[in-house]
Each structure stands twice: as structure tokens, then as C-alpha cells.
Write a protein that holds these residues in place. Structure first.
Motif, PDB file in Angstrom:
ATOM      1  N   UNK A   1       0.761  -1.111  -0.029  1.00 56.97           N
ATOM      2  CA  UNK A   1       0.082  -0.091   0.153  1.00 56.97           C
ATOM      3  C   UNK A   1       0.792   1.154   0.202  1.00 56.97           C
ATOM      4  N   UNK A   2       2.240   1.123   0.248  1.00 53.50           N
ATOM      5  CA  UNK A   2       3.071   2.274   0.016  1.00 53.50           C
ATOM      6  C   UNK A   2       3.238   2.807  -1.693  1.00 53.50           C
ATOM      7  N   UNK A   3       2.770   1.955  -2.367  1.00 55.79           N
ATOM      8  CA  UNK A   3       2.695   2.335  -3.576  1.00 55.79           C
ATOM      9  C   UNK A   3       1.497   2.827  -4.129  1.00 55.79           C
ATOM     10  N   UNK A   4       0.975   4.186  -4.617  1.00 61.83           N
ATOM     11  CA  UNK A   4      -0.190   4.648  -4.901  1.00 61.83           C
ATOM     12  C   UNK A   4      -0.806   3.900  -5.982  1.00 61.83           C
ATOM     13  N   UNK A   5      -0.047   3.292  -6.998  1.00 58.55           N
ATOM     14  CA  UNK A   5      -0.583   2.692  -8.004  1.00 58.55           C
ATOM     15  C   UNK A   5      -1.269   1.384  -7.514  1.00 58.55           C
ATOM     16  N   UNK A   6      -0.430   0.565  -6.427  1.00 59.81           N
ATOM     17  CA  UNK A   6      -0.852  -0.566  -5.963  1.00 59.81           C
ATOM     18  C   UNK A   6      -1.959  -0.553  -5.031  1.00 59.81           C
ATOM     19  N   UNK A   8      -4.362   1.853  -5.155  1.00 59.61           N
ATOM     20  CA  UNK A   8      -5.542   2.009  -5.853  1.00 59.61           C
ATOM     21  C   UNK A   8      -6.049   0.894  -6.600  1.00 59.61           C
ATOM     22  N   UNK A   9      -5.088  -0.041  -7.092  1.00 59.63           N
ATOM     23  CA  UNK A   9      -5.724  -1.492  -7.507  1.00 59.63           C
ATOM     24  C   UNK A   9      -6.406  -2.024  -6.730  1.00 59.63           C
ATOM     25  N   UNK A  10      -5.889  -2.208  -5.336  1.00 58.35           N
ATOM     26  CA  UNK A  10      -6.335  -3.079  -4.348  1.00 58.35           C
ATOM     27  C   UNK A  10      -7.632  -2.651  -3.846  1.00 58.35           C
ATOM     28  N   UNK A  11      -7.959  -1.222  -4.018  1.00 54.85           N
ATOM     29  CA  UNK A  11      -9.290  -0.559  -3.398  1.00 54.85           C
ATOM     30  C   UNK A  11     -10.394  -0.920  -4.695  1.00 54.85           C
ATOM     31  N   UNK A  12      -9.830  -0.764  -5.800  1.00 50.09           N
ATOM     32  CA  UNK A  12     -10.847  -0.964  -6.985  1.00 50.09           C
ATOM     33  C   UNK A  12     -11.131  -2.625  -7.100  1.00 50.09           C
ATOM     34  N   UNK A  13     -10.104  -3.601  -6.696  1.00 50.69           N
ATOM     35  CA  UNK A  13     -10.434  -4.896  -6.587  1.00 50.69           C
ATOM     36  C   UNK A  13     -11.493  -5.124  -5.560  1.00 50.69           C
ATOM     37  N   UNK A  14     -11.326  -4.486  -4.563  1.00 50.81           N
ATOM     38  CA  UNK A  14     -12.671  -4.318  -3.631  1.00 50.81           C
ATOM     39  C   UNK A  14     -13.950  -4.086  -4.082  1.00 50.81           C
ATOM     40  N   UNK A  73      -2.928  -3.965 -19.689  1.00 47.51           N
ATOM     41  CA  UNK A  73      -3.616  -4.382 -18.531  1.00 47.51           C
ATOM     42  C   UNK A  73      -4.800  -3.304 -18.067  1.00 47.51           C
ATOM     43  N   UNK A  74      -4.449  -1.946 -18.209  1.00 43.62           N
ATOM     44  CA  UNK A  74      -5.486  -1.167 -17.707  1.00 43.62           C
ATOM     45  C   UNK A  74      -6.759  -1.125 -18.863  1.00 43.62           C
ATOM     46  N   UNK A  75      -6.544  -1.320 -19.992  1.00 46.67           N
ATOM     47  CA  UNK A  75      -7.701  -1.216 -20.935  1.00 46.67           C
ATOM     48  C   UNK A  75      -8.486  -2.456 -20.763  1.00 46.67           C
ATOM     49  N   UNK A 200     -15.599   4.589 -14.046  1.00 49.74           N
ATOM     50  CA  UNK A 200     -15.250   5.886 -14.550  1.00 49.74           C
ATOM     51  C   UNK A 200     -14.121   6.432 -13.730  1.00 49.74           C
ATOM     52  N   UNK A 201     -14.130   6.205 -12.335  1.00 47.52           N
ATOM     53  CA  UNK A 201     -13.401   6.448 -11.395  1.00 47.52           C
ATOM     54  C   UNK A 201     -11.954   5.753 -11.543  1.00 47.52           C
ATOM     55  N   UNK A 202     -11.981   4.489 -12.057  1.00 49.08           N
ATOM     56  CA  UNK A 202     -10.791   3.765 -12.264  1.00 49.08           C
ATOM     57  C   UNK A 202     -10.062   4.532 -13.451  1.00 49.08           C
ATOM     58  N   UNK A 203     -10.992   4.976 -14.563  1.00 48.36           N
ATOM     59  CA  UNK A 203     -10.385   5.339 -15.747  1.00 48.36           C
ATOM     60  C   UNK A 203      -9.563   6.568 -15.326  1.00 48.36           C
ATOM     61  N   UNK A 204     -10.067   7.433 -14.444  1.00 46.93           N
ATOM     62  CA  UNK A 204      -9.656   8.896 -14.094  1.00 46.93           C
ATOM     63  C   UNK A 204      -8.387   8.741 -13.179  1.00 46.93           C
ATOM     64  N   UNK A 205      -8.742   7.618 -12.285  1.00 45.50           N
ATOM     65  CA  UNK A 205      -7.590   7.726 -11.210  1.00 45.50           C
ATOM     66  C   UNK A 205      -6.484   6.877 -11.289  1.00 45.50           C
ATOM     67  N   UNK A 206      -6.633   5.705 -12.050  1.00 48.80           N
ATOM     68  CA  UNK A 206      -5.708   4.543 -12.108  1.00 48.80           C
ATOM     69  C   UNK A 206      -4.659   4.845 -13.003  1.00 48.80           C
ATOM     70  N   UNK A 207      -3.436   5.354 -12.722  1.00 47.39           N
ATOM     71  CA  UNK A 207      -2.324   5.646 -13.878  1.00 47.39           C
ATOM     72  C   UNK A 207      -1.636   4.456 -14.211  1.00 47.39           C
ATOM     73  N   UNK A 208      -1.457   3.792 -15.161  1.00 48.73           N
ATOM     74  CA  UNK A 208      -0.784   2.647 -15.545  1.00 48.73           C
ATOM     75  C   UNK A 208      -0.426   2.789 -16.901  1.00 48.73           C
ATOM     76  N   UNK A 209       0.762   2.748 -17.519  1.00 52.50           N
ATOM     77  CA  UNK A 209       1.113   2.564 -18.880  1.00 52.50           C
ATOM     78  C   UNK A 209       1.438   1.271 -19.535  1.00 52.50           C
ATOM     79  N   UNK A 210       0.828   0.911 -20.524  1.00 51.18           N
ATOM     80  CA  UNK A 210       0.966  -0.398 -20.917  1.00 51.18           C
ATOM     81  C   UNK A 210       2.096  -0.409 -21.668  1.00 51.18           C
TER      82      UNK A 210
END
Length: 220
Positions: A1-6, A8-14, A73-75, A200-210
Motif C-alpha cells: 500500500x506504500x505504492x499509490x498505484x498498487x 488504488x488497484x487493491x481498492x478497486x479490486x474490492x 492491463x488497464x484497458x 469511470x473513477x478507475x479510468x480517471x484515477x488509475x495511472x498505468x502505462x502499457x
């Protein structure tokens, strides 16, 4: 959880785990509710219709590698999230009393494979790529906990409250409350709205480059 990307991913997983529990808990009672007013084969055999979801799940997993390599992955996760919107929305317009209504229910069951497989497979690959090797096992366990543990528990509670608000047990069936003409339909549209907000929240908040190079294992 120290990584913002990780994190966010776990929160959206929930949050996606909530959607999964909604459909697991109420798809069959919803279809069965039509048997209170009609003698449709589908209404009297809801389990047979819902089983299309599991067939779709088994088949769609074969498509995940192609979509991951082509879109990233993000798409692929976004495709899964919008598939949940379709899953719930099609249930909302579906019924066992008309051809179009039955077609909507069947399409909802078929799209379940995309909704379930695309997020779970791409999510597991994301964790595998981003978590340090010494923590990958724990990270995969946390992924499952967030989706099938916390997410499922929260989903059971929230979905139960929504369904209880619009529906009531009557004659052995969970039907719309008298004060709501289309209680079940409204319920599914509420769920669809929830899934849309999450997507929509995931689209805006989750930053991950393919990065195609990171997906080398998918080719095998």
C-alpha cells in the motif's frame, strides 16, 4: 500500500468484488421471480439460464491473452468494468416474458465471462509484475482477499439492503414491493449505476502505462 498505484488497484479490486457478489447472490432469485406471473420455461429453470455465465467464463478466459497483449492491463480491466455495467443493465431490461427480454438475459449471462475473467486475470498479472518478488505470494493473497473476502462481504451487505428496499418475499418468490412498479428493474439499474461510477473513477484515477515487454509471459 506504500505504492499509490498498487493501493488504488487493491481498492478497486474490492469495489469490483462488490459487483461479483451482487450477481452471485441475486441473479437466480431475480429470474425465478418471473415464475410468479408467468409459466415461462426460463422462469421455472433459472439455474439453467444462469449456468450460461459459467460457460461464458470458461470460454472468455481463452481471450484474455489476446486482449492483454493488444490493449494492455488497464484497458482490459476497464473492459471488464464496463462489462459489469452491461451485466446489470441487461438484467434490468430483461424478462422471461418476451423474446427481447429473454435475449437480454442471455446476453447478460454471456457478458459475465468478460466481466469476471478479464479483471481477475489481468489483475493477477498486474500484481505479478508490480509486486517485489519477495512479496508476490502475499500480494496475490491480498488481491484475493480484497475481491472475494472484503469485497464479497461488503457486496453481500449492500446488495441485500438495496434488494430489501425494492423487493419483498411473497409466495416463495422475491418480487417487487407493491409501492414500486418495477422494483427489480430499479434494483439492477442501481447496481449498473454503481458499476459505471467505479469504472469511470478507475479510468480517471488509475495511472498505468502499457508496456508490451512486461507481458512476455502471456505469449506462453
Amino acid at each position: 500500500f506504500k505504492s499509490k498505484t498498487m493501493a488504488l488497484f487493491f481498492i478497486f479490486s474490492m469495489l469490483l468484488g462488490v459487483s461479483l457478489q451482487i450477481t452471485n447472490g441475486f441473479a437466480t432469485p431475480y429470474i425465478e421471480s418471473f415464475s410468479a406471473t408467468s409459466d415461462s420455461w426460463f422462469a421455472n429453470n433459472p439455474t439453467m439460464l444462469v449456468s450460461l455465465s459459467q460457460i461464458s467464463e470458461a470460454l472468455c478466459i481463452l481471450l484474455t491473452s489476446f486482449f492483454l497483449l493488444r490493449f494492455g492491463i488497464k484497458k482490459v480491466m476497464l473492459i471488464a468494468m464496463f462489462a459489469w455495467v452491461l451485466r446489470f443493465g441487461l438484467f434490468g431490461v430483461g424478462s422471461t416474458e418476451t423474446i427481447m427480454g429473454i435475449a437480454a438475459l442471455i446476453c447478460s449471462c454471456l457478458v459475465y465471462g468478460v466481466a469476471f475473467d478479464f479483471f481477475n486475470v489481468s489483475g493477477a498479472m498486474f500484481v505479478q509484475q508490480e509486486a517485489p518478488k519477495s512479496m508476490q505470494g502475499s500480494a496475490q493473497g491480498l488481491f484475493m482477499l480484497m475481491t472475494n473476502g472484503i469485497g464479497a462481504s461488503v457486496g453481500t451487505y449492500i446488495a441485500g439492503k438495496v434488494v430489501d428496499h425494492y423487493c419483498v418475499w411473497e409466495g416463495g418468490h422475491l418480487v417487487s414491493r407493491p409501492e414500486f412498479t418495477d422494483g427489480w428493474q430499479t434494483t439492477w439499474f442501481v447496481f449498473a449505476g454503481y458499476a459505471l461510477v467505479v469504472a469511470l473513477a478507475f479510468l480517471v484515477m488509475f495511472k498505468y502505462k502499457h508496456d508490451p515487454n512486461k507481458l512476455g509471459d502471456v505469449r506462453h
